[in-house]
Design an enzyme around this catalytic site. Structure first.
Site, PDB file in Angstrom:
ATOM      1  N   ASP A 129       0.831  -1.204   0.000  1.00 34.75           N
ATOM      2  CA  ASP A 129       0.000   0.000   0.000  1.00 34.75           C
ATOM      3  C   ASP A 129       0.866   1.254   0.000  1.00 34.75           C
ATOM      4  O   ASP A 129       1.644   1.478   0.928  1.00 34.75           O
ATOM      5  CB  ASP A 129      -0.905  -0.015   1.232  1.00 34.75           C
ATOM      6  CG  ASP A 129      -1.866   1.160   1.291  1.00 34.75           C
ATOM      7  OD1 ASP A 129      -2.137   1.746   0.229  1.00 34.75           O
ATOM      8  OD2 ASP A 129      -2.348   1.476   2.383  1.00 34.75           O
ATOM      9  N   ASP A 155      -2.666   5.526  -5.237  1.00 40.47           N
ATOM     10  CA  ASP A 155      -2.858   4.571  -4.154  1.00 40.47           C
ATOM     11  C   ASP A 155      -3.008   3.153  -4.677  1.00 40.47           C
ATOM     12  O   ASP A 155      -4.058   2.773  -5.204  1.00 40.47           O
ATOM     13  CB  ASP A 155      -4.097   4.962  -3.342  1.00 40.47           C
ATOM     14  CG  ASP A 155      -4.237   4.145  -2.069  1.00 40.47           C
ATOM     15  OD1 ASP A 155      -3.347   3.328  -1.794  1.00 40.47           O
ATOM     16  OD2 ASP A 155      -5.238   4.338  -1.353  1.00 40.47           O
TER      17      ASP A 155
END
Length: 580
Positions: free
Chosen positions: A99, A358
């Site tokens: 992430d 992201d």
């Protein structure tokens, strides 16, 4: 018995005994001499971590209700990229999600209070469809009284203790055996430093536990005394490897962190400080939709993974008003968004909006006025003002491209990259697709995997810059160059200083008009030359900020339902529509 069957094992034994053994120190030295570290990721898709698979794809599936209508339910709507770690003296294997929207590594404790046995695990679990740190979980330094000034504000390695969870009894809802858990008591090298850990993500999943440190192996690379959190209470079936900036670490910017704020060496900074890379940088290649693998290069760039030129833009600081002197999120400035067809180009919005890159988010989220303007500009979409969803012929989608302009540099993404297929229970594919763009509920953009698969990007966390270019999805080789100072071969964009906050903080929609154009479609390009005629159409291109305003001009033959709480998307269509 044949003589050869006796000789062969003897020969193999002699050969194997003569091979030189490579010590762990020699192996680590070999990695350091390269100047970069490569982590291979595997892409999984599913409606939850539990039922995910590398071969699944996101689509709608037909389900018939009791009243005879047909529901199209989104399945495999979540994509995540995982890596496998070995942790502790006994090398316990744990899989984690990669992430860029968070900065901490946390793994699940084997005593997680949300765990249930695999035989009882039959509930639908949500996963990190919209990951990254929740904005509500980020500390506002202007309203805090506990101070703290970054490095040195606390000690991630002490004091050790025997802290135990005081979590209340909760309902067991997840199968914790799916991706592995960590038992701290079985690792002789693990140390608990007694500091509490709490993190909340944008989809409301959470984890809490305790900070500690141990030896962690990433592929063939072993990092000793690496800081991470062990969550003994989490409603996620998988831990997270956050590779964001140190300012986003929960020990520094977390609202729930009660100790003296400090930053520590997360993975990118630890790799630099241990001499494995020269600079806190990484490049990400998610590959195309049909691939089930990707890669992350720490400290280097692979020139074979992109086409055209690398554009260099600054990372923006959207939290300066909250007391942060430097950026802590991987955000850049989006200056305009346009919709291009084979004959026209329509400006959807222009100005300067914050766009978060992201990898932990599957789909792409845009401001509601931008979403409404996109829908108004595509006549092929069928729209329901009641349930806020859009479908169109899959073939029609191939005629459109969304152009993202980042301070003068263009990235063209086929609209088909944002479309989700429809599939019946019999397994046959529909001719219709659903639009996979959703509201971000504010003025910012979250560019998830559906966008990021179209680019190759490099993050420089020391100089707060990002370089990007269209992805080379046909890459089958490597051309790796280490990063020692600036990002190699990257050129600053023409409007480098015109960032978010200097004049605009959003993309404004309005009556920009539609121009005739001869732009070729179907490919992702950077800085493409758009040959435009002098004729301009003044009708049919205005953008509306009210998503319901387009219902009169759109077909109401399809009804779609989007639940913002569960993030499960349900589309109701008539029997006649499905049989078409």
């Amino acid at each position: 018995m044949r003589l050869s069957s006796l000789i062969l094992p003897i020969l193999l034994t002699k050969v194997s005994n003569s091979l030189p053994l490579i010590s762990n120190d020699e192996q680590q030295h070999s990695i350091k001499s390269k100047g970069y570290v490569k982590l291979n990721t595997q892409k999984y898709q599913g409606s939850s971590f539990k039922d995910s698979d590398p071969d699944y794809e996101t689509h709608y599936i037909e389900k018939r209700s009791d009243n005879g209508t047909v529901e199209m339910v989104l399945t495999n709507e979540s994509t995540f990229y995982k890596v496998s770690l070995e942790i502790g003296s006994d090398k316990q294997t744990v899989d984690v999600l990669v992430d860029t929207g968070s900065s901490d590594l946390w793994i699940m404790n084997s005593n997680n209070t949300y765990c249930e046995s695999s035989s009882d695990s039959n509930k639908l679990r949500k996963m990190f469809r919209k990951a990254g740190r929740s904005n509500d979980s980020i500390k506002n330094w202007n309203t805090e009284s506990n101070g703290g000034s970054g490095e040195g504000g606390g000690d991630p390695f002490g004091p050790t203790g025997d802290a135990t969870s005081s979590a209340s009894s909760v309902e067991a809802t997840i199968d914790c055996s799916l991706y592995g858990t960590f038992d701290p008591s079985s690792s002789t090298s693990y140390k608990n430093n007694g500091s509490e850990f709490t993190i909340t993500y944008a989809d409301d999943t959470f984890a809490q536990g305790w900070w500690g440190y141990d030896n962690v192996i990433f592929d063939d690379l072993e990092i000793k005394s690496f800081s991470f959190a062990v969550a003994d209470e989490t409603d996620s079936e998988m831990g997270v490897l956050g590779i964001g900036m140190v300012g986003l670490e929960t020990t520094y910017s977390g609202n729930s962190y009660s100790g003296s704020p400090y930053t520590y060496q997360n993975l990118p900074t630890k790799l630099r400080d241990e001499g494995f890379i020269n600079k806190v940088t990484y490049s990400i290649y998610l590959n195309d939709t049909n691939s089930n693998s990707g890669s992350i290069l720490f400290g280097a760039i692979d020139h074979d993974k992109y086409t055209g030129e690398l554009s260099l833009v600054p990372i923006i600081n959207t939290l300066e008003s909250s007391g942060y002197d430097n950026p802590i999120k991987v955000e850049i400035t989006l200056t305009s968004l346009s919709l291009i067809s084979s004959s026209t180009e329509t400006t959807i919005g222009s100005g300067a909006a914050a766009a978060l890159l992201d990898t932990g988010t599957t789909l792409t989220y845009v401001p509601s006025n931008i979403l409404s303007s996109i829908v108004d500009s595509i006549s092929d979409l069928s729209y329901s003002s009641t349930t806020k969803g859009y479908v169109m012929s899959c073939d029609s989608a191939s005629d459109y491209t969304l152009n993202f302009n980042f301070q003068g540099s263009d990235i063209d993404v086929p609209l088909s990259s944002f479309m989700l297929s429809l599939t019946t229970t019999s397994g046959s594919s529909s001719n219709y697709c659903a639009l996979g763009l959703y509201s971000s509920d504010d003025d910012s953009f979250i560019l998830g995997d559906s966008f990021l698969r179209s680019i190759y990007f490099v993050v420089d966390q020391e100089d707060y810059q990002i370089a990007f270019a269209p992805v080379n999805s046909d890459s089958n080789s490597e051309n790796i160059e280490t990063i020692t100072s600036s990002i190699p071969s990257a050129t600053s964009v023409s409007a480098y200083s015109e960032t978010w906050g200097s004049a605009y903080t959003e993309l404004e929609t309005g009556s920009y008009g539609t121009t005739s154009t001869n732009v070729n479609k179907g490919t992702s390009t950077k800085g493409s030359s758009k040959s435009t005629s002098t004729s301009t159409s003044s009708s049919g291109s205005s953008s509306s900020s009210n998503s319901g305003s387009s219902s009169s001009s759109k077909s109401e033959g399809v009804s779609i339902k989007l639940s913002s709480v569960s993030m499960m998307i349900v589309m109701i269509v008539s029997m006649m529509f499905v049989m078409m």
